[in-house]
Design a protein around this motif. Structure first.
Motif, mmCIF file in Angstrom:
data_model
loop_
_atom_site.group_PDB
_atom_site.id
_atom_site.type_symbol
_atom_site.label_atom_id
_atom_site.label_comp_id
_atom_site.label_asym_id
_atom_site.label_seq_id
_atom_site.Cartn_x
_atom_site.Cartn_y
_atom_site.Cartn_z
ATOM 1 N N LEU A 30 2.768 -1.319 4.765
ATOM 2 C CA LEU A 30 2.233 0.034 4.872
ATOM 3 C C LEU A 30 3.372 1.018 4.656
ATOM 4 N N GLU A 31 3.298 1.776 3.545
ATOM 5 C CA GLU A 31 4.403 2.650 3.176
ATOM 6 C C GLU A 31 4.032 4.132 3.186
ATOM 7 N N GLY A 32 2.776 4.462 3.495
ATOM 8 C CA GLY A 32 2.336 5.849 3.481
ATOM 9 C C GLY A 32 2.410 6.501 4.852
ATOM 10 N N ASP A 33 2.167 7.812 4.860
ATOM 11 C CA ASP A 33 2.027 8.569 6.104
ATOM 12 C C ASP A 33 0.540 8.581 6.444
ATOM 13 N N ARG A 62 4.044 -5.044 7.914
ATOM 14 C CA ARG A 62 5.331 -4.332 7.927
ATOM 15 C C ARG A 62 5.076 -2.836 7.733
ATOM 16 N N VAL A 63 5.605 -2.032 8.657
ATOM 17 C CA VAL A 63 5.372 -0.591 8.674
ATOM 18 C C VAL A 63 6.712 0.118 8.539
ATOM 19 N N LEU A 95 0.872 -1.179 0.000
ATOM 20 C CA LEU A 95 0.000 0.000 0.000
ATOM 21 C C LEU A 95 0.906 1.225 0.000
ATOM 22 N N ARG A 96 1.070 1.841 -1.183
ATOM 23 C CA ARG A 96 2.064 2.884 -1.376
ATOM 24 C C ARG A 96 1.656 4.232 -0.812
#
Length: 245
Positions: free
Chosen positions: A125-128, A144-145, A98-99
């Protein structure tokens, strides 16, 4: 590819997306967004990078589809908004990336679709993220965060259930409860973690030398820190341990 403009709505049942641009035009806001209601599900076939479509979850579900396995890697490059608490499912031996940012008033449950094997599935999870509700990580999921805000607002907290794993490399201050049989892994030598971690017979581990938990570790029903002696020495508990067990 589909080029239609306007919103897409999944009111009930399952809509399977098989091509990158299958959901039509993309734009900022809700004009071309896809809405998934409480009885609906939006599933994506594996090994594909999907478009920048905005997805609004109103209690519905998005998932990697089990219709074409192995699924490999699925990448969603658009933002996700939570109108209500919703669910995101991966499948065994697959990665869901999830970009972009996840926002809204709801919470998120991360699960794994049944696929005939007991292997874990992974969500990245790659977003803010700024979503307001709680986060739950279910059995057979590795979450994974990579950012300090990956778990959303710090108000509601995160629960790691039995058989689940949460791995964070981005710092953060989210309250995290690790239940019996659950695992929390922290890994960063540069940014201290300020999570309010409570082990309810769960485990806390690291994979990076010099990882620091700046806040007190709280034990409830006990817990395990480190996998073995050499591994436990990598984790610095800067404010000590509280509680019992």
């Amino acid at each position: 590819p589909n080029t239609y403009s306007g919103a897409t709505r999944v009111v009930s049942g399952v809509l399977v997306v098989a091509e990158r641009d299958a959901l039509g035009a993309t734009s900022e806001g809700h004009g071309d967004a896809t809405f998934v209601e409480a009885d609906g599900a939006l599933e994506f076939l594996g090994n594909t990078n999907y478009s920048h479509e905005t997805i609004v979850l109103n209690g519905g579900r998005i998932a990697i589809s089990t219709r074409a396995l192995p699924a490999g890697r699925v990448t969603l490059r658009g933002p996700i908004e939570l109108g209500a608490t919703s669910r995101i499912d991966t499948v065994a031996k697959a990665g869901l990336y999830l970009r972009k940012n996840i926002s809204g008033d709801g919470g998120l449950t991360f699960g794994r679709q049944p696929s005939g094997t007991s292997d874990d599935g992974t969500v990245y999870l790659e977003g803010d993220n700024s979503y307001a509700g709680p986060t739950i990580v279910k059995k057979d999921v590795v979450l994974r965060v990579s950012t300090s805000t990956g778990l959303g607002s710090t108000e509601q907290g995160t629960t790691v259930e039995k058989g689940a794993r949460l791995a964070s490399s981005g710092g953060g201050a989210e309250p995290i409860l690790v239940e019996r049989g659950g695992q929390l892994s922290l890994g960063s030598s540069e940014t201290p973690f300020e999570h309010q971690v409570r082990l309810a017979a769960g485990s806390l581990r690291t994979w990076v030398q010099g990882t620091t938990l700046a806040t007190p570790l709280v034990l409830s029903q006990g817990g395990q820190v480190g996998e073995k002696r050499s591994n436990s020495e990598l984790l610095i508990l800067a404010s000590g341990v509280q509680g019992s067990g």
